[in-house]
Structure formats: structure tokens, C-alpha cells
Design a protein around this motif. Structure first.
Motif, PDB file in Angstrom:
ATOM      1  N   THR A   8      51.986  93.301  61.917  1.00 10.57           N
ATOM      2  CA  THR A   8      52.089  93.467  60.377  1.00 10.57           C
ATOM      3  C   THR A   8      50.296  93.292  60.157  1.00 10.57           C
ATOM      4  OG1 THR A   8      54.186  92.645  60.073  1.00 10.57           O
ATOM      5  CG2 THR A   8      52.780  92.826  58.311  1.00 10.57           C
ATOM      6  N   VAL A   9      50.022  94.371  59.173  1.00 10.33           N
ATOM      7  CA  VAL A   9      48.882  94.258  58.660  1.00 10.33           C
ATOM      8  C   VAL A   9      49.084  94.260  57.142  1.00 10.33           C
ATOM      9  CG1 VAL A   9      46.730  95.427  58.162  1.00 10.33           C
ATOM     10  CG2 VAL A   9      47.628  95.669  60.410  1.00 10.33           C
ATOM     11  N   VAL A  10      48.167  93.282  56.463  1.00  7.83           N
ATOM     12  CA  VAL A  10      48.439  93.163  54.965  1.00  7.83           C
ATOM     13  C   VAL A  10      47.022  93.435  54.283  1.00  7.83           C
ATOM     14  CG1 VAL A  10      48.369  91.331  53.024  1.00  7.83           C
ATOM     15  CG2 VAL A  10      50.417  91.366  54.848  1.00  7.83           C
ATOM     16  N   VAL A  11      47.113  94.335  53.295  1.00  6.91           N
ATOM     17  CA  VAL A  11      45.947  94.649  52.654  1.00  6.91           C
ATOM     18  C   VAL A  11      46.167  94.285  51.169  1.00  6.91           C
ATOM     19  CG1 VAL A  11      44.147  96.589  52.246  1.00  6.91           C
ATOM     20  CG2 VAL A  11      45.656  96.517  54.098  1.00  6.91           C
ATOM     21  N   ASP A  12      45.168  93.227  50.660  1.00  5.68           N
ATOM     22  CA  ASP A  12      45.513  92.667  49.303  1.00  5.68           C
ATOM     23  C   ASP A  12      44.576  92.640  48.673  1.00  5.68           C
ATOM     24  OD1 ASP A  12      46.249  91.011  47.347  1.00  5.68           O
ATOM     25  OD2 ASP A  12      47.534  89.590  48.813  1.00  5.68           O
ATOM     26  N   LEU A  16      52.735  85.593  53.003  1.00  8.90           N
ATOM     27  CA  LEU A  16      53.365  86.350  54.061  1.00  8.90           C
ATOM     28  C   LEU A  16      52.661  86.261  55.344  1.00  8.90           C
ATOM     29  CD1 LEU A  16      54.313  90.086  52.605  1.00  8.90           C
ATOM     30  CD2 LEU A  16      55.713  88.086  52.992  1.00  8.90           C
ATOM     31  N   LEU A  17      53.301  86.035  56.368  1.00  9.33           N
ATOM     32  CA  LEU A  17      52.885  86.143  57.879  1.00  9.33           C
ATOM     33  C   LEU A  17      52.189  87.463  58.019  1.00  9.33           C
ATOM     34  CD1 LEU A  17      55.329  83.899  59.659  1.00  9.33           C
ATOM     35  CD2 LEU A  17      53.383  83.292  58.791  1.00  9.33           C
ATOM     36  N   ALA A  18      50.886  87.458  58.471  1.00  9.50           N
ATOM     37  CA  ALA A  18      50.372  88.802  59.116  1.00  9.50           C
ATOM     38  C   ALA A  18      49.414  88.422  60.060  1.00  9.50           C
ATOM     39  CB  ALA A  18      49.361  89.078  57.800  1.00  9.50           C
ATOM     40  N   GLY A  41      46.060  86.054  61.963  1.00 11.31           N
ATOM     41  CA  GLY A  41      46.975  85.017  62.094  1.00 11.31           C
ATOM     42  C   GLY A  41      47.545  84.476  60.837  1.00 11.31           C
ATOM     43  N   ASP A  42      48.872  84.207  60.891  1.00 12.62           N
ATOM     44  CA  ASP A  42      49.423  83.268  59.824  1.00 12.62           C
ATOM     45  C   ASP A  42      49.422  83.652  58.534  1.00 12.62           C
ATOM     46  OD1 ASP A  42      49.889  80.346  58.559  1.00 12.62           O
ATOM     47  OD2 ASP A  42      50.122  79.900  60.837  1.00 12.62           O
ATOM     48  N   THR A  43      49.763  82.804  57.731  1.00 13.65           N
ATOM     49  CA  THR A  43      49.668  83.070  56.095  1.00 13.65           C
ATOM     50  C   THR A  43      48.144  83.116  55.935  1.00 13.65           C
ATOM     51  OG1 THR A  43      49.883  80.831  55.768  1.00 13.65           O
ATOM     52  CG2 THR A  43      51.890  81.813  55.591  1.00 13.65           C
ATOM     53  N   GLN A  44      47.861  83.338  54.485  1.00 13.96           N
ATOM     54  CA  GLN A  44      46.445  83.352  54.158  1.00 13.96           C
ATOM     55  C   GLN A  44      45.671  81.833  54.413  1.00 13.96           C
ATOM     56  OE1 GLN A  44      45.498  85.783  50.610  1.00 13.96           O
ATOM     57  NE2 GLN A  44      43.514  84.666  50.652  1.00 13.96           N
ATOM     58  N   ALA A  45      46.566  80.823  53.949  1.00 12.76           N
ATOM     59  CA  ALA A  45      46.042  79.635  53.974  1.00 12.76           C
ATOM     60  C   ALA A  45      46.045  79.268  55.485  1.00 12.76           C
ATOM     61  CB  ALA A  45      46.955  78.526  53.252  1.00 12.76           C
ATOM     62  N   GLY A  46      46.607  79.570  56.320  1.00  7.25           N
ATOM     63  CA  GLY A  46      46.694  79.182  57.824  1.00  7.25           C
ATOM     64  C   GLY A  46      45.727  80.017  58.694  1.00  7.25           C
ATOM     65  N   SER A  47      45.100  81.081  58.157  1.00  7.49           N
ATOM     66  CA  SER A  47      44.438  82.126  58.948  1.00  7.49           C
ATOM     67  C   SER A  47      43.116  81.864  59.251  1.00  7.49           C
ATOM     68  CB  SER A  47      44.463  83.360  58.154  1.00  7.49           C
ATOM     69  OG  SER A  47      43.719  83.619  56.859  1.00  7.49           O
ATOM     70  N   ARG A  48      42.394  82.535  59.820  1.00  6.34           N
ATOM     71  CA  ARG A  48      40.919  82.053  60.285  1.00  6.34           C
ATOM     72  C   ARG A  48      40.049  83.563  59.801  1.00  6.34           C
ATOM     73  NH1 ARG A  48      38.999  78.191  63.564  1.00  6.34           N
ATOM     74  NH2 ARG A  48      40.972  76.529  63.661  1.00  6.34           N
ATOM     75  N   VAL A  49      38.838  83.177  59.561  1.00  8.65           N
ATOM     76  CA  VAL A  49      38.087  84.440  59.086  1.00  8.65           C
ATOM     77  C   VAL A  49      37.539  85.213  60.446  1.00  8.65           C
ATOM     78  CG1 VAL A  49      36.093  84.976  57.478  1.00  8.65           C
ATOM     79  CG2 VAL A  49      37.555  83.231  56.841  1.00  8.65           C
ATOM     80  N   HIS A  50      37.693  86.244  60.400  1.00  4.18           N
ATOM     81  CA  HIS A  50      36.898  87.275  61.280  1.00  4.18           C
ATOM     82  C   HIS A  50      35.742  87.686  60.689  1.00  4.18           C
ATOM     83  CE1 HIS A  50      36.494  90.266  64.492  1.00  4.18           C
ATOM     84  NE2 HIS A  50      36.463  91.105  63.538  1.00  4.18           N
ATOM     85  N   ARG A  79      49.803  88.890  69.419  1.00  6.84           N
ATOM     86  CA  ARG A  79      49.786  88.968  68.014  1.00  6.84           C
ATOM     87  C   ARG A  79      48.503  88.583  67.550  1.00  6.84           C
ATOM     88  NH1 ARG A  79      54.984  88.605  66.207  1.00  6.84           N
ATOM     89  NH2 ARG A  79      54.090  89.552  64.263  1.00  6.84           N
ATOM     90  N   GLY A  80      48.270  88.651  66.106  1.00  9.24           N
ATOM     91  CA  GLY A  80      46.809  88.353  65.575  1.00  9.24           C
ATOM     92  C   GLY A  80      46.278  86.991  65.871  1.00  9.24           C
ATOM     93  N   ARG A  81      47.232  85.922  66.250  1.00  9.50           N
ATOM     94  CA  ARG A  81      46.910  84.602  66.438  1.00  9.50           C
ATOM     95  C   ARG A  81      45.949  84.566  67.984  1.00  9.50           C
ATOM     96  NH1 ARG A  81      52.318  84.480  66.486  1.00  9.50           N
ATOM     97  NH2 ARG A  81      53.244  84.489  68.535  1.00  9.50           N
ATOM     98  N   ASP A  82      46.263  85.549  68.787  1.00 11.63           N
ATOM     99  CA  ASP A  82      45.733  85.757  70.165  1.00 11.63           C
ATOM    100  C   ASP A  82      44.387  86.135  70.019  1.00 11.63           C
ATOM    101  OD1 ASP A  82      48.109  84.918  71.237  1.00 11.63           O
ATOM    102  OD2 ASP A  82      48.912  86.799  71.240  1.00 11.63           O
TER     103      ASP A  82
END
Length: 437
Positions: A137-141, A151-153, A173-182, A209-212
Motif C-alpha cells: 500500500t502507498v498512502v499519499v496524504d 493507516l499502515l502503509a 513502513g508502519d503508521t505515520q508515527a512509527g515510520s522512518r523518513v526516507h 514490505r516497506g519496512r524492509d
């Protein structure tokens, strides 16, 4: 059965793919078809879907946590006819890679930028891309009022102001709060970067997945304040408005939903779309939206963020779902009875029939998960270890014990979620052992 959770062997309940219109999934009450929309549809079209769900299925309709419409009870004989009838309506069906935008995308005056052009470009660029995990899943907000931060993305783009320009922060990876900045990029470069990341995922294999893609060098995302609830009235530009209506436990029937569609047509509501959080968003002028909101409330839908039914996420449960071990809706009603004053909006209670946790994939302060003849009590995700396991027949007593503990221990101005987190697994487990042998 021991209460303080030892790790127990669990069946691998992960699905390899989501149900689709052309590939319905077998469940306890027949085949389930999922319909995803790229754009809003007319209330009359939703009414037709209600009619078709009764003609070809059992008339039970879910809206998933991600805002997809799910029609239940199809059979091997009717599933193909249902798909054909749906496709004949020429609806804006979304096919291929799941690229999500907020329900008010392009209409929200608070948005930093309209996310739809980027989402369209990513969908087009990813067309034909093979080898991605089925649930990628890709989220564009656009960073408006109804954000998709929970939402998980796998890959998330979030609009940000950079001096007098707009940039798109890419998170992994993860929700927005749990994600990392690329990184943060201009619009076109952000699209190209997302497509490159998707290509990298395909090279890593179909379970990646994105976390990888996350590396230790990537900083965590800065916390953002949550936007307001999607329920109720939201004013847009001029006299335009949107109204959010929730489905209790994410489920309704054609018999209940069709009259809402008819009233929406009568009030000249111009469009409706399923939305995240098991909701429907309807669009029209302010007067029409106010009228339909009252009608929805009288018809049993959730119309206010303070409604405790909206704070309980429950999957269809047994017997509707073949994976479910319990009647989740019965347990949800029991929880509503005994925990209602704890449902203060600080957390969602998750009631799930199995460890997949489809109704609420994210962690919650408290989750109740069915397994055989027992109910597991969990802090976190449904797949996490439980802190207690109680015979289903003792569910009411267990819920009363937790409610009594929180009422006793909650500090002044402390939320239920904060109190449960402070008490911790051991104290919660001890409250359930009191009086039991």
C-alpha cells in the motif's frame, strides 16, 4: 489455562492476498467480494450495490478499516454475476496497486496540497509492475483535516511546507508515527522516488514490505497531532460540506443502508464514498448534509465522535468468517455494556475472532481475541502475546474486573488509555485472577 501469558503456538493466519471483485474470498457465510473506488460515487449507485448484494449475496455489507466496500454471502454461482452487474454500472473502480488518499482529497481547504495528481501518477507508473506483496500500500496524504496517519502503509507521502514551496516527505513502513523518513522531494521527484522504491521491493521478493527498505540511518518521523474525527459535519469551500457516518462494528445491511441512499438522493447529496475507519463520507451543500446526518442518527448509524460504538473495532466474527472462533459482535455489545464509561476516545477497543486482526491491524490499548473456547486479552496487536486467557463464558466478569480496576486506579484527568498503559500487563492480569481458582 494459565493467565499471565506464556507464548503459545498460533496458526499462521496471514492471508496471501486480499479479496477482490474478480477474486472473492471464501468466508463462513459464503464468498466475500471487495470493491475499491478511485473516486466517490452517487448515492443511487450505492443503492444499486445494496440491491445487488441482496440479489447475489446475503445483503450484509462491511466497510473495511481502509474504506473498502465488502459484500458478503456470494456463492460460486452468483459471484460472477455480481461482478458482471457491478462492472456494468461503470463505477470508478480502483484496480492494481492500492494507492490511498484521504476522503476529502482535493476538497479540503486545510490541505497543504492536493494528493490526487501524485496518486494518479504513482498508479499509472506502477501499472504492470509485478512481484509486489499482495497487500502493498502507498498512502499519499495532503496533510488536511482527515489525514491517513493511522493507516499502515509500505510507502507514505506527506505534504509539507518548505518555506514558500511544497515538498513531499517520503516515509517507510508502519503508521505515520512509527515510520522512518526516507527524504523530502518536490512532487515529480517524489513520484519517481516512490516508483524506484516499489521496484526495489519487487527485487527483494513477493513477501517484502516497506519496512524492509528501512535502514538504521533513517530518522523516525516526527509526531504529528491527529486530525479530527471523520464523523459528523465538515465544512468545505463556500456552502459545500461533507458528512461522516460510521457503521457500528463496521457492518450494515442492504435493508438499513438503502434507505439512507434514497434519502441522500432526495436531499440532493451529490456523492458518497466509503472511507477509513468503517465510515461513509457524503458530499453536498451544508443544509443537505445536516439533514442526512439527522436521518442517519435516527437510522442507527454513528454520527458523533463521542459515540462509544465508534470506539470499538470488531470484525464480522463467527459464523460470518470461517477464521473466527467467537461471535465478535456479541462480545462487542458485552464490552459496550461493561466498559462504556472507559471508552473516552483515548483508545479503540479491538474485538477480533482471530489473530489476523483485520478490523484494526494497528496496536490498541486493549484487544480481545477469540481462540477456541477462550478469549485472549492483549495489549497491542491481535497477534501479540496475551496477558490473560479467559473462558468465553467468563467474559462479562473479566470485563467488569478490568473496568473496576481502571475506575479505581485512574488518576485525576488521566485518560483510560493512559491508565491502562500505566497499570501494565501484570496488574491487568492480576485483576482477572481475583476470585478465580
Amino acid at each position: 489455562m494459565s493467565l499471565l501469558a506464556a507464548e503459545t503456538d498460533k496458526r499462521d493466519l496471514r492471508r496471501g492476498a486480499c479479496p477482490a471483485l474478480s477474486a472473492p474470498m471464501q468466508t463462513g457465510d459464503g464468498l466475500l467480494a471487495r470493491i475499491s473506488f478511485a473516486e466517490p460515487i452517487r448515492p443511487a449507485q450505492l443503492w444499486t450495490i445494496c440491491r445487488l448484494s441482496k440479489t447475489h449475496g446475503n445483503g450484509v455489507i462491511n466497510i473495511s478499516a481502509r474504506g473498502n466496500l465488502q459484500v458478503r454471502g456470494l456463492t460460486a454461482e452468483t459471484a460472477g454475476k455480481f461482478e458482471g452487474d457491478i462492472r456494468s454500472l461503470n463505477l470508478p473502480l480502483r484496480e492494481g496497486l492500492a494507492v490511498e488518499v484521504p476522503p476529502l482529497a482535493g476538497l479540503d481547504p486545510a490541505e497543504i496540497a492536493d494528493p490526487r495528481p501524485l496518486a494518479d501518477a504513482i498508479r499509472a507508473g506502477a501499472r504492470g509492475l509485478e512481484g509486489l506483496a499482495p497487500k502493498t500500500t502507498v498512502v499519499v496524504d495532503g496533510s488536511g483535516r482527515m489525514r491517513l496517519s493511522k493507516l499502515l502503509a509500505d510507502i507514505r507521502l506527506v505534504a509539507a511546507r518548505l518555506d514558500d514551496k511544497v515538498g513531499w516527505q517520503i516515509l517507510l513502513g508502519d503508521t505515520q508515527a512509527g515510520s522512518r523518513v526516507h527524504g523530502t522531494f518536490p512532487a515529480q521527484q517524489a513520484v519517481d522516488e516512490v516508483l524506484s522504491l516499489l521496484q526495489r521491493l519487487t527485487s527483494l521478493g513477493p513477501t517484502s514490505r516497506g519496512r524492509d527498505l528501512v535502514t538504521d540511518a533513517m530518522p523516525p518521523c516526527a509526531m504529528m497531532e491527529d486530525g479530527p474525527s471523520s464523523l459528523g459535519l465538515t465544512l468545505l469551500e463556500g456552502d459545500e460540506a461533507a458528512v461522516g457516518i460510521g457503521l457500528p462494528f463496521g457492518q450494515t445491511t442492504a435493508m438499513q443502508l438503502a434507505p439512507l441512499c434514497t434519502e441522500a438522493e432526495t436531499q440532493h447529496i451529490r456523492a458518497v464514498r466509503p472511507a477509513f475507519g468503517h465510515a461513509l463520507i457524503l458530499f453536498g451543500d451544508r443544509s443537505a448534509c445536516e439533514t442526512i446526518l439527522v436521518f442517519a442518527g435516527r437510522s442507527g448509524f454513528i454520527t458523533e465522535s463521542t459515540d462509544p460504538r465508534g470506539m470499538i473495532a470488531a470484525c464480522p466474527g463467527s459464523p460470518s468468517c470461517a477464521s473466527a472462533a467467537i461471535d465478535t459482535h456479541g462480545l462487542a455489545h458485552l464490552a459496550l455494556e461493561h466498559l462504556e464509561d472507559l471508552l473516552d476516545g483515548s483508545f479503540n477497543l479491538h474485538v477480533t475472532g482471530c489473530a489476523k486482526g483485520c478490523a484494526h491491524p494497528q496496536a490498541t490499548s486493549l484487544a480481545l481475541c477469540g481462540g477456541g473456547s477462550d478469549i485472549s486479552f492483549i495489549v497491542g496487536k491481535a497477534s501479540d502475546p496475551s496477558f490473560a486467557s479467559i473462558p468465553a463464558a467468563e467474559s462479562a466478569n473479566a470485563l467488569r474486573s478490568i473496568a473496576a480496576l481502571v475506575r479505581k486506579e485512574r488518576l485525576k484527568d488521566e485518560t483510560s488509555a493512559a491508565c491502562i498503559a500505566r497499570l501494565g500487563r501484570e496488574q491487568l492480569a492480576l485483576s482477572l485472577t481475583s476470585g478465580r481458582t
